[in-house]
Write a protein that holds these residues in place. Structure first.
Motif, PDB file in Angstrom:
ATOM      1  N   GLU A 154     -13.148  29.183  59.265  1.00  0.00           N
ATOM      2  CA  GLU A 154     -14.364  29.751  59.884  1.00  0.00           C
ATOM      3  C   GLU A 154     -15.392  30.115  59.109  1.00  0.00           C
ATOM      4  O   GLU A 154     -16.614  29.853  59.391  1.00  0.00           O
ATOM      5  CB  GLU A 154     -13.855  31.409  60.565  1.00  0.00           C
ATOM      6  N   GLU A 155     -15.206  30.515  57.778  1.00  0.00           N
ATOM      7  CA  GLU A 155     -16.087  30.514  57.017  1.00  0.00           C
ATOM      8  C   GLU A 155     -16.732  29.409  56.567  1.00  0.00           C
ATOM      9  O   GLU A 155     -18.153  29.416  56.394  1.00  0.00           O
ATOM     10  CB  GLU A 155     -15.612  31.203  55.702  1.00  0.00           C
ATOM     11  N   PHE A 156     -15.888  28.252  56.487  1.00  0.00           N
ATOM     12  CA  PHE A 156     -16.567  26.831  56.223  1.00  0.00           C
ATOM     13  C   PHE A 156     -17.730  26.702  57.213  1.00  0.00           C
ATOM     14  O   PHE A 156     -18.794  26.137  57.073  1.00  0.00           O
ATOM     15  CB  PHE A 156     -15.458  25.843  56.263  1.00  0.00           C
ATOM     16  N   LEU A 157     -17.631  26.728  58.722  1.00  0.00           N
ATOM     17  CA  LEU A 157     -18.292  26.479  59.617  1.00  0.00           C
ATOM     18  C   LEU A 157     -19.331  27.186  59.653  1.00  0.00           C
ATOM     19  O   LEU A 157     -20.454  26.886  59.929  1.00  0.00           O
ATOM     20  CB  LEU A 157     -17.607  26.275  60.862  1.00  0.00           C
ATOM     21  N   THR A 158     -19.049  28.568  59.286  1.00  0.00           N
ATOM     22  CA  THR A 158     -20.347  29.424  59.402  1.00  0.00           C
ATOM     23  C   THR A 158     -21.256  29.120  58.155  1.00  0.00           C
ATOM     24  O   THR A 158     -22.510  28.877  58.524  1.00  0.00           O
ATOM     25  CB  THR A 158     -19.990  30.917  59.033  1.00  0.00           C
ATOM     26  N   VAL A 159     -20.900  28.434  57.014  1.00  0.00           N
ATOM     27  CA  VAL A 159     -21.601  27.984  56.151  1.00  0.00           C
ATOM     28  C   VAL A 159     -22.702  26.915  56.457  1.00  0.00           C
ATOM     29  O   VAL A 159     -23.763  26.610  56.132  1.00  0.00           O
ATOM     30  CB  VAL A 159     -21.096  27.853  54.740  1.00  0.00           C
ATOM     31  N   THR A 201      -7.527  29.116  66.006  1.00  0.00           N
ATOM     32  CA  THR A 201      -8.369  28.095  65.882  1.00  0.00           C
ATOM     33  C   THR A 201      -9.368  27.858  67.327  1.00  0.00           C
ATOM     34  O   THR A 201     -10.147  27.605  67.296  1.00  0.00           O
ATOM     35  CB  THR A 201      -8.069  26.848  65.528  1.00  0.00           C
ATOM     36  N   MET A 202      -8.535  28.405  68.407  1.00  0.00           N
ATOM     37  CA  MET A 202      -9.174  28.503  69.824  1.00  0.00           C
ATOM     38  C   MET A 202     -10.118  29.627  69.642  1.00  0.00           C
ATOM     39  O   MET A 202     -11.343  29.500  70.337  1.00  0.00           O
ATOM     40  CB  MET A 202      -8.295  28.605  70.824  1.00  0.00           C
ATOM     41  N   GLY A 203      -9.918  30.714  68.940  1.00  0.00           N
ATOM     42  CA  GLY A 203     -10.934  31.723  68.771  1.00  0.00           C
ATOM     43  C   GLY A 203     -12.139  31.166  67.897  1.00  0.00           C
ATOM     44  O   GLY A 203     -13.353  31.580  68.323  1.00  0.00           O
ATOM     45  N   LEU A 236     -17.796  29.450  67.004  1.00  0.00           N
ATOM     46  CA  LEU A 236     -18.623  28.281  66.353  1.00  0.00           C
ATOM     47  C   LEU A 236     -18.525  27.040  66.954  1.00  0.00           C
ATOM     48  O   LEU A 236     -19.387  26.205  66.520  1.00  0.00           O
ATOM     49  CB  LEU A 236     -18.274  28.491  65.160  1.00  0.00           C
ATOM     50  N   GLY A 237     -17.829  26.698  67.799  1.00  0.00           N
ATOM     51  CA  GLY A 237     -17.777  25.188  68.129  1.00  0.00           C
ATOM     52  C   GLY A 237     -18.721  24.724  69.389  1.00  0.00           C
ATOM     53  O   GLY A 237     -18.913  25.599  70.349  1.00  0.00           O
ATOM     54  N   ASP A 238     -19.143  23.392  69.006  1.00  0.00           N
ATOM     55  CA  ASP A 238     -19.962  23.181  70.298  1.00  0.00           C
ATOM     56  C   ASP A 238     -19.004  22.172  71.067  1.00  0.00           C
ATOM     57  O   ASP A 238     -19.610  21.864  72.247  1.00  0.00           O
ATOM     58  CB  ASP A 238     -21.112  22.224  69.663  1.00  0.00           C
ATOM     59  N   ILE A 295     -13.017  34.190  75.439  1.00  0.00           N
ATOM     60  CA  ILE A 295     -13.555  34.890  74.214  1.00  0.00           C
ATOM     61  C   ILE A 295     -14.762  34.651  73.907  1.00  0.00           C
ATOM     62  O   ILE A 295     -15.668  35.797  73.292  1.00  0.00           O
ATOM     63  CB  ILE A 295     -12.890  34.207  72.906  1.00  0.00           C
ATOM     64  N   ALA A 296     -15.325  33.504  74.307  1.00  0.00           N
ATOM     65  CA  ALA A 296     -16.930  33.479  74.195  1.00  0.00           C
ATOM     66  C   ALA A 296     -17.692  34.099  75.013  1.00  0.00           C
ATOM     67  O   ALA A 296     -18.647  35.025  74.535  1.00  0.00           O
ATOM     68  CB  ALA A 296     -17.171  31.958  74.777  1.00  0.00           C
ATOM     69  N   ARG A 297     -17.196  34.630  76.204  1.00  0.00           N
ATOM     70  CA  ARG A 297     -18.094  35.552  77.085  1.00  0.00           C
ATOM     71  C   ARG A 297     -18.083  37.048  76.356  1.00  0.00           C
ATOM     72  O   ARG A 297     -19.019  37.724  76.321  1.00  0.00           O
ATOM     73  CB  ARG A 297     -17.375  35.691  78.549  1.00  0.00           C
ATOM     74  N   SER A 298     -17.014  37.291  75.855  1.00  0.00           N
ATOM     75  CA  SER A 298     -16.802  38.583  74.917  1.00  0.00           C
ATOM     76  C   SER A 298     -17.534  38.940  73.763  1.00  0.00           C
ATOM     77  O   SER A 298     -18.005  39.903  73.433  1.00  0.00           O
ATOM     78  CB  SER A 298     -15.190  38.692  74.651  1.00  0.00           C
ATOM     79  N   ILE A 299     -18.125  37.877  73.077  1.00  0.00           N
ATOM     80  CA  ILE A 299     -18.994  37.745  72.127  1.00  0.00           C
ATOM     81  C   ILE A 299     -20.491  37.419  72.509  1.00  0.00           C
ATOM     82  O   ILE A 299     -21.182  37.389  71.616  1.00  0.00           O
ATOM     83  CB  ILE A 299     -18.459  36.756  71.100  1.00  0.00           C
ATOM     84  N   GLY A 300     -20.797  37.493  73.684  1.00  0.00           N
ATOM     85  CA  GLY A 300     -21.820  37.148  74.274  1.00  0.00           C
ATOM     86  C   GLY A 300     -22.460  35.739  74.308  1.00  0.00           C
ATOM     87  O   GLY A 300     -23.673  35.425  74.162  1.00  0.00           O
ATOM     88  N   ARG A 301     -21.645  34.815  74.343  1.00  0.00           N
ATOM     89  CA  ARG A 301     -21.934  33.305  74.190  1.00  0.00           C
ATOM     90  C   ARG A 301     -21.649  32.754  75.433  1.00  0.00           C
ATOM     91  O   ARG A 301     -20.840  33.108  76.228  1.00  0.00           O
ATOM     92  CB  ARG A 301     -20.861  32.823  73.078  1.00  0.00           C
ATOM     93  N   ASN A 302     -22.547  31.779  75.886  1.00  0.00           N
ATOM     94  CA  ASN A 302     -22.302  31.015  77.197  1.00  0.00           C
ATOM     95  C   ASN A 302     -21.172  30.097  77.022  1.00  0.00           C
ATOM     96  O   ASN A 302     -21.509  29.245  76.201  1.00  0.00           O
ATOM     97  CB  ASN A 302     -23.601  30.439  77.545  1.00  0.00           C
ATOM     98  N   PRO A 303     -20.013  30.349  77.655  1.00  0.00           N
ATOM     99  CA  PRO A 303     -18.928  29.131  77.690  1.00  0.00           C
ATOM    100  C   PRO A 303     -19.234  27.878  77.813  1.00  0.00           C
ATOM    101  O   PRO A 303     -18.816  26.969  77.526  1.00  0.00           O
ATOM    102  CB  PRO A 303     -18.005  29.877  78.606  1.00  0.00           C
ATOM    103  N   ASP A 304     -20.449  27.714  78.676  1.00  0.00           N
ATOM    104  CA  ASP A 304     -20.812  26.378  78.964  1.00  0.00           C
ATOM    105  C   ASP A 304     -21.516  25.386  77.742  1.00  0.00           C
ATOM    106  O   ASP A 304     -21.683  24.337  77.910  1.00  0.00           O
ATOM    107  CB  ASP A 304     -21.836  26.407  80.323  1.00  0.00           C
TER     108      ASP A 304
END
Length: 343
Positions: A123-128, A170-172, A177-179, A201-210
């Protein structure tokens, strides 16, 4: 509804790797993927580096996209991967995909590469990586990495990251962070359930799951002789499931051994006796998670995953030797063409 298809190259044999890319380029495939392993598998454990090999293919084949499937956060600093990926994106005019997961012991432990706290590191790796691609200057301090006024230039055109999210953690990370999501060895039922988790999870953090492309690495064998395709899957599929005990449990079966777990085990002569237990993997588990048979059978198998939400299939073709090329062509002409006509 558009459905895309990629194909995996073998891990070794440059002529076979190039041939796979050539067949994809001239066929109906959208992408070519190459595994990222320091150690091969099977009787011949040699393997080629995908990053340099893909660069050579990008110059030779100008239509299809190319993906690394999958790398890990342990063998490179995130700035190095961000720079390599940006370079391949530039070389290919935007045709590169990064596939990444938490890592496997077989590629790390023999070389003294630590893979502790693997999911946290991922997670930290992808953030960077994403910060370096998107921000003018990156200042970051985390558990694993610290950057001060760091940057990568030129900025890439938009490199998609497909996460091999096969565990809850990793699903989280995929949702955050995944495309794209690229699991493997799942039944359509488990795929549907896990995809809904990711979208939730995507919806819960305000991300569009699409924004997250639902894909899968699908192991498959195709032949006009359905029984022959079945034998191919049985011969190769049992070992593929035996090295993933968690996948077997998800499918509802008890693993015959935990000692072949690719995420924890270093393959050596000491574990050869455990290979006998591979025979105990029930074929029903393969039927749930692999697709095999003639073209019509494979179409029906893929439809089940489409119904479960999958929109991008990267094929791990199990047909052996020279038959593999014919299988890749058959998939293109009969299976992928069918779905192109349906879209």
């Amino acid at each position: 509804m558009e459905v895309k298809f990629g194909v995996f190259t073998p891990p070794r044999g440059l002529e076979w790797i190039y041939k796979t890319a050539e067949l994809a380029e001239n066929g109906n495939y959208d992408s070519v993927w190459m595994p990222d392993h320091l150690v091969g598998w099977g009787r011949k454990p040699d393997t080629l580096d995908p990053w340099t090999t893909i660069a050579s293919m990008m110059v030779k084949y100008r239509r299809v996209k190319f993906g690394v499937g999958v790398t890990d956060p342990h063998r490179r600093h995130p700035a190095v991967l961000a720079h390599q990926a940006m370079t391949l994106d530039s070389v290919s005019s935007g045709r590169f995909i990064v596939g990444i997961g938490a890592g496997e012991a077989m590629n790390l432990a023999p070389y003294g590469i630590s893979y502790e706290k693997a999911t946290q590191k991922l997670e930290e790796f992808l953030t960077v990586v994403k910060a370096l691609w998107m921000q003018d200057k990156v200042n970051f301090k985390g558990l694993f990495y610290e950057l001060k006024d760091a940057f990568i230039l030129p900025k890439p055109s938009g490199i998609p990251i497909f996460v091999a999210g096969n565990s809850p953690k990793t699903m989280g990370i995929t949702a955050k962070l995944g495309d794209g999501w690229i699991p493997f060895k799942m039944s359509p039922e488990v795929y549907r359930k896990n995809l809904e988790k990711i979208r939730g999870i995507a919806r819960s953090i305000g991300r569009n799951p699409d924004e997250i492309t639902p894909s899968i690495l699908l192991y498959t064998a195709i032949s006009r002789d359905r029984d022959y395709a079945r034998r191919i899957v049985e011969e190769q599929g049992k070992i593929l499931l035996a090295i993933s005990p968690r996948r077997l449990k998800e499918l509802g079966y008890k693993p015959p051994t935990e000692k072949l777990n690719a995420h924890k085990t270093i393959f050596s002569l000491e574990i050869l006796p455990e290979l006998e237990k591979v025979k105990e993997v029930p074929f029903e588990a393969l039927e749930k998670s692999f697709v095999y048979g003639n073209a019509e059978d494979c179409i029906e198998g893929i439809k089940k995953f489409i119904d479960a939400g999958c929109r991008y299939f990267t094929l791990g073709v199990l047909n052996p030797g020279p038959e593999r090329d014919e299988a890749i062509k058959t998939y293109s002409e009969k299976v992928i063409q069918y779905f192109k006509e349906e879209s």
